[in-house]
Design an enzyme around this catalytic site. Structure first.
Site, mmCIF file in Angstrom:
data_model
loop_
_atom_site.group_PDB
_atom_site.id
_atom_site.type_symbol
_atom_site.label_atom_id
_atom_site.label_comp_id
_atom_site.label_asym_id
_atom_site.label_seq_id
_atom_site.Cartn_x
_atom_site.Cartn_y
_atom_site.Cartn_z
ATOM 1 C CB SER A 48 -1.139 -0.048 1.652
ATOM 2 O OG SER A 48 -0.105 -0.175 2.099
ATOM 3 C CD GLU A 49 0.492 3.995 2.144
ATOM 4 O OE1 GLU A 49 -0.702 4.556 2.035
ATOM 5 O OE2 GLU A 49 0.631 3.064 3.029
ATOM 6 C CB THR A 50 7.682 2.384 -1.372
ATOM 7 O OG1 THR A 50 6.358 0.984 -1.028
ATOM 8 C CG2 THR A 50 8.524 1.829 -0.715
ATOM 9 C CG HIS A 79 1.472 1.489 7.095
ATOM 10 N ND1 HIS A 79 0.234 2.044 6.269
ATOM 11 C CD2 HIS A 79 1.802 0.909 6.564
ATOM 12 C CE1 HIS A 79 0.670 1.410 5.178
ATOM 13 N NE2 HIS A 79 1.528 0.434 5.774
#
Length: 290
Positions: A48-50, A79
């Site tokens: 979902s995110e990096t 997060h």
């Protein structure tokens, strides 16, 4: 020029053992990486995110971070904030203050408290208040709900474009079956389309170990995604519902049950600040060639 860069993958908001929260990929020492490479690597990780750690440009910050989804860059996300702070500290980062880290990101400076867990100070909402009638109808259609199913609806946007919907119970939250065709393209106001969060209270919090149940939906390209555990949404929900008197000043949110996770988000109003926190566990350490 391609070189070895330290890499960490962490589990954020899990119950403490890892593998039950929301994963995050963190690239350390990201100097020299251009935006296209960052975006390509975020698509490749398919998380979902990096995030990418960089030296701060603001002297008040300990580090700077850029946050990418598979579809583009976000000014802030919850997060990734906690996971990046954990990875930076674990890699030997030395904060200017003993009790907190100060992160620089697209939304500005975000303090992160360091204690038994990590907690970030919720940034100000960039959009709040009621949702117009036309968009409200789209939200109801996207969630497969009728107006009488709702307790309330509001903008709680701190970057990703969240619209929040309060339902009458946690069980009602878990029963929602979203409809992808109503979400539009992209994922959130930064990328286009709807980003929706839903919340409902548990009747017996002591029995389930959480006060409310939360779910988060957005569209990324052709896919409708449900985020496992979402710090930015929980921050917006806390700012909305505590101020409205519908949640206490301290509570625990559960998220991820419908996607086989078991997230726990701790929310606390402390004076003017709303703190959002949880456990972070390192799962992978290594190097990437970027």
């Amino acid at each position: 020029m391609v070189r070895h860069r330290a890499f960490t993958q962490v589990d954020v908001f899990g119950p403490g053992s890892g593998l039950a929260g929301n994963p995050l990929a963190v690239v350390h020492d990201a100097d020299g990486l251009d935006e296209a490479t960052m975006a390509a690597f975020a698509r490749w990780t398919n998380l979902s995110e990096t995030t990418f750690l960089l030296p701060p440009t603001d002297p008040r910050a300990d580090y700077r971070v850029r946050i990418f989804t598979t579809g583009g860059e976000l000014p802030f996300a919850g997060h990734p904030t906690l996971g990046t702070a954990h990875a930076w500290l674990e890699a030997g980062g030395r904060a200017r203050h003993t009790d907190r880290v100060v992160q620089e990101c697209g939304a500005g400076l975000v303090p992160v408290r360091v204690g038994e867990r990590l907690d970030f100070a919720a940034p100000p909402l960039v959009r709040s208040g009621p949702v117009d009638e036309a968009r409200s109808q789209t939200v109801l259609a996207a969630l497969g709900l009728a107006a009488e199913d709702l307790v309330g609806m509001a903008w709680v946007d701190n970057g990703p474009g969240w619209i929040a919907v309060e339902l009458r119970s946690a069980e009602a939250v878990l029963a929602v079956e979203p409809m992808a065709e109503h979400f539009g393209g992209g994922g959130g106001s930064a990328l286009g389309g709807l980003a929706l969060g839903i919340v409902g209270r548990w009747a017996d919090p002591a029995a389930v170990g959480k006060d409310v149940e939360v779910r988060a939906f957005f569209r990324d390209g052709a896919a409708l995604l449900e985020d496992p555990v979402t710090g930015s949404l929980n921050a917006g929900l806390g700012q909305w519902l505590i101020a409205a008197g519908r949640l206490p000043s301290r509570y625990v949110a559960g998220q991820g049950a419908r996607v086989r996770r078991d997230g726990r988000v701790h929310v606390e109003q402390d004076g003017p600040d709303l703190w959002v926190g949880g456990q972070v566990t390192t799962v992978i350490r290594g190097e990437v060639l970027l």
